[in-house]
Design an enzyme around this catalytic site. Sequence first.
Site: not given
Length: 272
Positions: A210, A212
Amino acid sequence: MTRTKIAVIGGSGIYDIDGLEGAEWVQVDTPWGAPSDQILTGSLDGVDMAFLPRHGRGHVHSPTTVPYRANIDALKRLGVTDVISVSACGSFREEMAPGDFVVVDQFIDRTFAREKSFFGTGCVAHVSVAHPTCPRLSDACETAARDAGISVHRGGTYLAMEGPQFSTLAESQMYRESWGADVIGMTNMPEAKLAREAELCYASVAMITDYDSWHPDHGEVDVTQIIQTLMGNAEKGRALVKRLPALLGADRAPCQHGCDRALEYAILTAPD
Ligand code: ADE
């Protein structure tokens, strides 16, 4: 020359490794308590291997409650020489995309609720962790990843946070813009420091799940997002691990970077 024994510490999504000959789960007890789980031992391409699921099979340990000291001590007791950490992480860089791997070479340790040393009572030692990962092991991880067709970045700074909550937007922006971190995770510290104290070579492969919370075009990270990328990453992680024995070989010379002699000038307490 001594015999190589490679340990893989597998993070979220990686709970065993494929194709081990003579595979056996063994219980190892340590003065620091029980490790996260039994350890899977066996050999791959004639090289001794050990595998430890960091969170335990069934994912029972949070990043804070992982018994880091017991894990590293148990591997040392099994005769492990080389430790490869494989773990999920978030990315602070546009070009380090979900699904890519990063062979980390630096850490910023923001954890605060974990036991971080084998030393302190009875024996005081200060090891250097200026260069916390082993370049020889990191070379092998990079090559294994490239050979497996994985998009891999060599070098990067891993921000180790306590968790279990993810970062706030302000933290995410600060780590990325002011602190120069490249990836973020919750588990590589104090593991890397303890491996150095145990005189084990250590390399870390961070598998990006991801962006974040900083990226304007991506929603903030949540577990659903991580799990979507995790399964594909775990498959690639396995392909990488499979290639390590052939690259590292069954026997090893002393580490040219001195990881296996880290305590030589580190102990301050006088001998009895
Ligand atoms: N593990 C995977 N993604 C993460 C993130 N964004 N922050 C902390 N740990 C993570």
